[in-house]
Design a protein around this motif. Sequence first.
Motif, short mmCIF file in Angstrom:
data_model
loop_
_atom_site.label_atom_id
_atom_site.label_comp_id
_atom_site.label_asym_id
_atom_site.label_seq_id
_atom_site.Cartn_x
_atom_site.Cartn_y
_atom_site.Cartn_z
N ARG B 97 0.83 -1.20 0.00
CA ARG B 97 0.00 0.00 0.00
C ARG B 97 0.87 1.27 0.00
N GLU B 98 1.98 1.20 0.75
CA GLU B 98 2.86 2.36 0.83
C GLU B 98 3.60 2.59 -0.48
N VAL B 99 4.02 1.48 -1.12
CA VAL B 99 4.75 1.61 -2.38
C VAL B 99 3.83 2.20 -3.46
N VAL B 100 2.63 1.65 -3.57
CA VAL B 100 1.68 2.20 -4.56
C VAL B 100 1.38 3.65 -4.20
N SER B 117 -9.00 11.28 -1.11
CA SER B 117 -9.07 10.93 -2.54
C SER B 117 -7.77 10.26 -3.00
N ASP B 118 -6.62 10.64 -2.38
CA ASP B 118 -5.38 9.94 -2.71
C ASP B 118 -5.46 8.49 -2.29
N ARG B 119 -5.96 8.28 -1.07
CA ARG B 119 -6.05 6.89 -0.58
C ARG B 119 -7.03 6.09 -1.43
N ASP B 120 -8.12 6.73 -1.83
CA ASP B 120 -9.07 6.04 -2.69
C ASP B 120 -8.43 5.67 -4.03
N ALA B 121 -7.65 6.60 -4.57
CA ALA B 121 -7.00 6.34 -5.86
C ALA B 121 -6.09 5.12 -5.74
N VAL B 122 -5.36 5.04 -4.61
CA VAL B 122 -4.45 3.92 -4.40
C VAL B 122 -5.24 2.61 -4.31
N GLU B 123 -6.35 2.62 -3.56
CA GLU B 123 -7.17 1.41 -3.44
C GLU B 123 -7.70 0.98 -4.81
N GLU B 124 -8.12 1.98 -5.57
CA GLU B 124 -8.70 1.70 -6.88
C GLU B 124 -7.67 1.05 -7.80
N VAL B 125 -6.46 1.60 -7.79
CA VAL B 125 -5.40 1.05 -8.63
C VAL B 125 -5.10 -0.39 -8.21
N ALA B 127 -7.03 -2.48 -6.73
CA ALA B 127 -8.13 -3.35 -7.13
C ALA B 127 -8.05 -3.67 -8.62
N SER B 128 -7.74 -2.66 -9.43
CA SER B 128 -7.73 -2.86 -10.88
C SER B 128 -6.63 -3.84 -11.29
N LEU B 129 -5.57 -3.93 -10.51
CA LEU B 129 -4.48 -4.85 -10.85
C LEU B 129 -4.58 -6.16 -10.06
N ASP B 130 -5.66 -6.32 -9.32
CA ASP B 130 -5.86 -7.50 -8.47
C ASP B 130 -4.76 -7.68 -7.44
N ILE B 131 -4.20 -6.59 -6.95
CA ILE B 131 -3.21 -6.73 -5.89
C ILE B 131 -3.74 -6.22 -4.55
N LEU B 149 3.86 -6.07 -10.57
CA LEU B 149 2.52 -5.48 -10.58
C LEU B 149 2.45 -4.28 -9.65
N VAL B 150 3.13 -4.38 -8.49
CA VAL B 150 3.11 -3.25 -7.55
C VAL B 150 3.77 -2.03 -8.19
N MET B 151 4.87 -2.26 -8.92
CA MET B 151 5.54 -1.15 -9.59
C MET B 151 4.63 -0.52 -10.65
N ILE B 152 3.89 -1.39 -11.37
CA ILE B 152 2.93 -0.85 -12.35
C ILE B 152 1.84 -0.08 -11.62
N GLY B 153 1.44 -0.61 -10.46
CA GLY B 153 0.42 0.07 -9.65
C GLY B 153 0.88 1.46 -9.25
N ARG B 154 2.15 1.56 -8.85
CA ARG B 154 2.65 2.88 -8.46
C ARG B 154 2.61 3.83 -9.66
N ALA B 155 2.98 3.29 -10.84
CA ALA B 155 2.96 4.12 -12.05
C ALA B 155 1.54 4.60 -12.35
N LEU B 156 0.56 3.69 -12.21
CA LEU B 156 -0.83 4.09 -12.49
C LEU B 156 -1.30 5.11 -11.45
N ALA B 157 -0.85 4.94 -10.21
CA ALA B 157 -1.28 5.86 -9.15
C ALA B 157 -0.78 7.28 -9.42
N GLN B 158 0.29 7.39 -10.21
CA GLN B 158 0.78 8.72 -10.57
C GLN B 158 -0.22 9.45 -11.47
N GLY B 159 -1.14 8.68 -12.05
CA GLY B 159 -2.10 9.29 -12.97
C GLY B 159 -1.55 9.44 -14.37
#
Lengths: 352, 251
Positions: B97-100, B117-125, B127-131, B149-159
């Motif tokens: 959660r912290e890395v994303v 909203s930041d925390r929601d965005a992280v949860e959403e990402v 969920a979308s990657l099933d992590i 996948l976590v690294m991709i999640g962090r990238a997506l969380a950047q928007g």
Amino acid sequence: MKQVRRRALWQMIAAAGPPWELVLGAGLVLAMILALSVGKYPIAVAEIPQFFLASVGLGSVAADRYAALANVIIDIRLPRVLAAVLVGSALASSGAAFQAVFRNPLVSPGLLGVLSGASFGAALGIVLGVSWYFVQALAFVMGLGAVVFGVAVARLFGNSSTLTLVLGGIVSGALFSSLLSIIKYVADPMNALPNIVYWLMGNLAQSNLTQIAWLAIPMVGGVVLLGVLGRALDALAMGDDEARSLGVPVGVIRFAVIATATLVSSLTVSIAGMIGWIGLIVPHVVRLALGASNTRLMPSAAIFGAMFLLGADYLARTMANTEIPIGIVTELLGIPIFLLVLSRTNRGWNEH
Amino acid sequence: MSTETLAAEAVHFSRGNRAVLAGASLSLAPKEIVCLLGRNGAGKTTLLRIMLSFLRPDHGTVRLDGRALSGVSRRVLAQRVAYVPQLHHPPFPYLVREVVGMGRLPSTGLFGQTSRSDRDAVEEVMASLDIAPLADRRYTQLSAGERQLVMIGRALAQGARLLVMDEPFTGLDYGHQMELMDRLRSLKDQGYGILMTTHQPDHAAMIATRVTTLVAGQIADDGPPENVIVPATIRRLYGVEMHSFGCAQSS
């Protein structure tokens, strides 16, 4: 398994109870009150808050008792307690900051040579007979010199991996220790030498309130600055490129963090001599309890470091008939705690 | 091509006396997966690092939506273009959660507080990657595929809509490589643009919408996989003869 349970418990407390900063802050105040009550002259714990309330005009304490308390608390014990708080928090938070910025859980102000460098600088100042302020400045400059030298040695042996940086720190520490030996050798054996030796062993009782107040300004400022840089430190801990890709100005932040951490840890040397292990073990203990996130780790380590040194000072004062130098106590306490932490931390370190 | 593009234009870069890049041009737009092939030491990673503004080119420019990167702040760039590094092992046991969550850094700023909203965005990402089930696990204890996948999640969380990945398949077993390809295809279908380096022409053949090759510091080929991944290109790139292989065979 145990760790998992403890974290879950902590999260429950964190979710239900007051914020963790408040809990830790309250713990620190309590520890300070306890520390003020301990000593040869008996003072009840309850008298401490009464005294401070009376001193700001709330409540009252009998006049002769007030005078006695003022003497013991303000003149004798408070400088020492404040010194412990400043030194403990500065060492712990600079240790955590160094670990993040060098991406290396094994470094600390002691291991990077900062404490040796600062000791050399301060001893040089004492021998040269320069003013107190100039002694502090020399401590900082030599502390910074020691970090730069240690990092340069590490670079010499390729990229700064966990081991080469520790090696660089050891070399740098050894260099400044030997320079310190030269100073000791040439120092006046009647006067300057005993001063230097006794002070380097670690002693919280040698600064007066005025000196502590002056040193508190850069030290508290530095610890607060490191505290608010938590998120940047998290990004830096993942790697330079990754931090850049997250929008962090890597060069500026790294320089600011190293300079600040070196400043606050160098100043601990001038307050209390060389106090080892706190900068290494406190961040690890806090990381085990609260997790790796630096937004939480930095302030918690500062507060926990202060409490740890207050506790160590209590032992130093009460373990034997005479007072034991605090540096020796933290070393004796630090080694078993470090071994314990080492056995519980996950094994990420030796995979590089 | 959409206006939302990252483009290196005639980029030169030397290390010492050796010219690593000599006029390389490469672009990335949404809804495409671009694979960059090249020998070891051909300068693939250097080109990526220049496109991410980690390095400054000696000559040439990199543009984001037509604006030179030198005039785009790191924070703004980070919300448009994300970097997915090669698998690595950070020294501290951050939770997933912290890395994303670090991906929110460009939006909040270094000293900003994370909001709901930041925390929601992280949860959403997550969920979308099933992590999402990994959220409270330590990143350092995950498998290679999970960490990727976590690294991709962090990238997506950047928007960011454009992802730059450095050898995403390295270190993954075959099953995880195939799963990652599915993920990347679905990201492409959602409108993300992905640029990646790879050592495996067959990966490029399977996943890329466009394959580029870096030879002698320049982009030698740039086209759909069936045109680029042919025996002649493979021979030129790696010096080996290829007789039957993926889409090369069918073309």
